[in-house]
Design an enzyme around this catalytic site. Structure first.
Site, short mmCIF file in Angstrom:
data_model
loop_
_atom_site.label_atom_id
_atom_site.label_comp_id
_atom_site.label_asym_id
_atom_site.label_seq_id
_atom_site.Cartn_x
_atom_site.Cartn_y
_atom_site.Cartn_z
N GLY A 98 80.16 32.29 3.84
CA GLY A 98 79.93 31.07 3.16
C GLY A 98 80.93 30.05 3.02
CB CYS A 110 53.96 27.29 23.31
SG CYS A 110 54.74 26.93 24.71
CB CYS A 148 54.51 30.87 26.37
SG CYS A 148 55.08 30.48 24.74
CB CYS A 160 58.70 27.17 23.61
SG CYS A 160 57.36 28.58 23.10
CB CYS A 164 58.93 29.25 26.71
SG CYS A 164 57.32 28.56 27.13
#
Lengths: 298, 377
Positions: free
Chosen positions: A36, A245, A248, A270, A276
């Site tokens: 970080g 979606c 899909c 997606c 997808c």
């Protein structure tokens, strides 16, 4: 997957010369050692413009080996122009194998998304970062923010989030949502939607962040604790979508809104194109493709 | 069905081909050659060499051709090429006092050793479009009283050295023995940055940005009361000490513009008041650039000279972070890359906030209706 090819002549493997790659690898090692923390590195001018992912490209160039399989996405998709261009660059200069399949890739370079398919040990996710400093829009001076990180003085950030709640009733940050790494450094996860934030937590994959213009590298080693900033009475909430979606039928994926006519028609699909396609190959069908075909049932 | 901006390889290829076609322009007009650009658009070439940070006239000229005359794009091409070059080391300090001078003027002395040499300048031209340039015509050769050549340093001393002899201008601190100047293309720039790195960033920096900053100091945003002590333009020999040889070898010469600004006093109880320096140096004939650079260099020294940095041109972080036009243009222009994932997240939030706002107002209205009803009863 497209097999490795012979790299272009006249350039070092993956474009950058060996000294430069060594310098970047040193910065990456330091970044991995201090999760970080933003490590300055001597970013080079690249043949793509700043803002197009020069940081991510340099990190990828430094970690790529001839046996790697590279996937590049922008907005979750492999076929956005910038992803196509970066993938072609590494095909040309490193000759590595490339793929659109998350599961086949050893290195995934991304802009603005984390793949839906959970990453596994041995994979590396390279993020393109525009502004690495999470405090930049609260304090424009590097000299000040450096001290704030050194003292873990993140009061300013909490005040900002609190003010959001006081004004809007919510933390009004939907992407580049700040996280705290291993309880120490507040980090900018790059402009991924906050939907993706939980995927960073305890990921078995190595996550590297490269900011070219700002000359910073930072990292999340595998299995790092990553917490999105929040308050006890206002816990972090993942963005949710009301519709699945349209292609899909996925209900747990991040969706792009596509305007389909000028009468307010919208569809949601997606953003992760590989996710997808894989689901559709497995027989999942969204509203727009009709019901699940007979042969795909069972 | 799902048709979107997701383009892919075919579109990119076609766009590049169209770009090359547009660069060529009307094919009935002869194609411009890189050497024509090098010889006839020399000031554009100079600018690209500076902002591209590479002294190579041929490469800069070719980049200008490839970039269709977009000089920032040309500088970008040069920078990307520069990245692939190894760094051998740094030259010995250039001696601009020994410059083979093409132009040399001072605004602080009417006459001075070596004289004022006007050289090739637009300064006293009338800016009338010369329609004669539309036709093919012979340009007469210049008249010269003497051919320029390397002068002894004593023949044309620097104005700041004349002042320095009297102690009227601050002395330049001597470089520590063996200390190489920093290189911000090889190590990340950290602020506060030393003057060597600041000057490097200014020399690479965008001419327009420096011009505006320098101008702002003249209009009250951090005045330095400057005088153009000296501007000199010409060729300077570059020498390099080869460690394997143990002695200095000349590598050739580079064209340079140098500006020494003389600014108002600094001094303290211990130190007598003296003029202070602002310095500008860049490749080629780039007078505007080095003058602006010298103003900004002096402005950036405000704190070091005991002042308080309150204006943009005096603010190191502000100036150094935003001077590089290749970086700036990249980040500004990246806004045209797709951002639909983040925009989607914002869209969802603003819709939610609007829903809640409407609901809250409806609830408020209902409440106030009750109050009115109660009042009516």
């Amino acid at each position: 997957m497209t097999a490795p090819i012979k790299p272009a002549e006249g350039y070092a493997f993956a474009y950058l010369d060996e000294q430069t790659k060594r310098m970047i690898r040193r910065a990456i090692l330091k970044a991995v050692a201090i999760p970080g923390h933003q490590v300055p590195f001597a970013a080079r001018d690249m043949p793509m413009p700043y803002g197009w992912g020069t940081g991510g490209i340099q990190v990828t160039a430094a970690i790529l080996g001839p046996a790697d399989v590279l996937k590049v996405i922008d907005q979750g998709a492999d076929d956005t122009t910038n992803a196509v261009s970066i993938r072609a660059f590494f095909q040309k200069t490193a000759g590595v194998a490339v793929t659109t399949r998350t599961s086949e890739a050893t290195v995934v370079q991304t802009r603005h998304r984390i793949p839906e398919k959970p990453l596994v040990a041995g994979q590396t996710l390279v993020y393109q970062v525009p502004i690495p400093e999470p405090l930049r829009f609260l304090e424009p001076r590097e000299t000040e923010t450096r001290v704030m990180h050194a003292l873990a003085d993140y009061g300013l950030m909490h005040v900002k989030l609190y003010e959001d709640i006081a004004t809007h009733g919510h933390i009004a940050k939907t992407y580049a949502y700040p996280v705290k790494v291993e309880g120490r450094y507040v980090m900018d996860p790059s402009p991924i939607p906050k939907f993706d934030n939980p995927k960073m937590h305890m990921s078995p994959a190595l996550q590297l962040f490269g900011a070219g213009r700002e000359k910073r590298i930072y990292a999340l080693p595998p299995f790092t604790r990553v917490a999105s900033l929040d308050f006890e009475d206002h816990p972090f909430e993942r963005t949710r979508f009301e519709a699945p979606c349209a292609l899909c039928g996925a209900t747990d994926a991040y969706l792009d809104e596509v305007v389909i006519d000028d009468r307010g028609g919208r569809m949601f699909v997606c953003s992760d194109t590989d996710h997808c396609e894989t689901r559709r190959q497995e027989g999942h069908r969204g509203a727009l493709l009709g019901d699940i075909p007979e042969e795909a049932r069972s | 069905m799902y048709v979107s901006v997701k383009g892919g390889e075919k579109a990119i290829r076609a766009a590049h081909r169209l770009l090359a076609h547009r660069r060529r322009g009307d094919r009935a007009v002869p194609e411009v050659a890189a050497d024509q650009i090098r010889e006839q658009l020399t000031l554009a070439v100079d600018r690209v060499m500076n902002e591209g940070s590479l002294y190579d006239r041929d490469l800069a000229a070719l980049a200008i051709k490839q970039a269709r005359g977009d000089l920032i794009e040309a500088a970008f091409l040069v920078r990307a090429y520069r990245t692939t070059l190894p760094r051998f080391g740094c030259s010995t300090p250039l001696d601009t006092a020994a410059m083979s001078v093409d132009r040399r003027i001072s605004a602080t002395y009417k006459d001075l050793p070596g004289g004022q040499i006007l050289g090739p300048t637009f300064d006293y031209t009338h800016r009338l479009i010369d329609f004669a340039l539309m036709a093919d015509s012979e340009t007469p050769l210049p008249e010269r009283e003497r051919e320029p050549g390397p002068a002894a340093a004593s023949a044309m001393p620097r104005v700041t050295d004349l002042l320095g002899d009297e102690g009227l201008i601050e002395a330049e601190p001597a470089a520590a023995d063996g200390a190489e100047p920093g290189d911000l293309t090889r190590a990340p720039l950290r602020v506060p940055a030393a003057r060597d790195l600041r000057l490097q960033q200014l020399a690479r920096g965008d001419e327009g940005f420096l011009l505006a900053l320098g101008y702002s100091t003249q209009r009250g945003y951090g005045s330095t009361h400057p005088f153009a002590g000296e501007i000199r333009i010409g060729e300077v020999e570059v020498e390099f000490e080869v460690p394997e040889l143990g002695f200095v070898v000349p590598l050739g010469s580079v064209a340079l513009s140098e500006c020494q600004m003389i600014n108002q006093f600094a001094g303290s109880a211990e130190i007598e008041p003296t003029f202070t320096r602002g310095y500008g140096l860049a490749f080629g004939q780039v007078e505007r650039k080095v003058m602006a650079m010298a103003l900004v260099d002096r402005a950036l020294r405000t704190e070091e000279l005991g002042g308080e940095a309150t204006h943009p041109a005096q603010d190191q972080e502000f100036v150094l972070s935003h001077a590089d036009n290749v970086q700036a243009t990249g980040f500004v222009e990246h806004l045209k890359l797709p951002h639909y994932v983040d925009f989607q997240a914002e869209l969802a939030l603003v819709r939610q906030l609007r829903r809640e706002h409407t609901a809250a107002r409806a609830a408020r209205d209902a409440q106030s209706d009750d109050v009115y009803e109660e009042a009516a009863q």
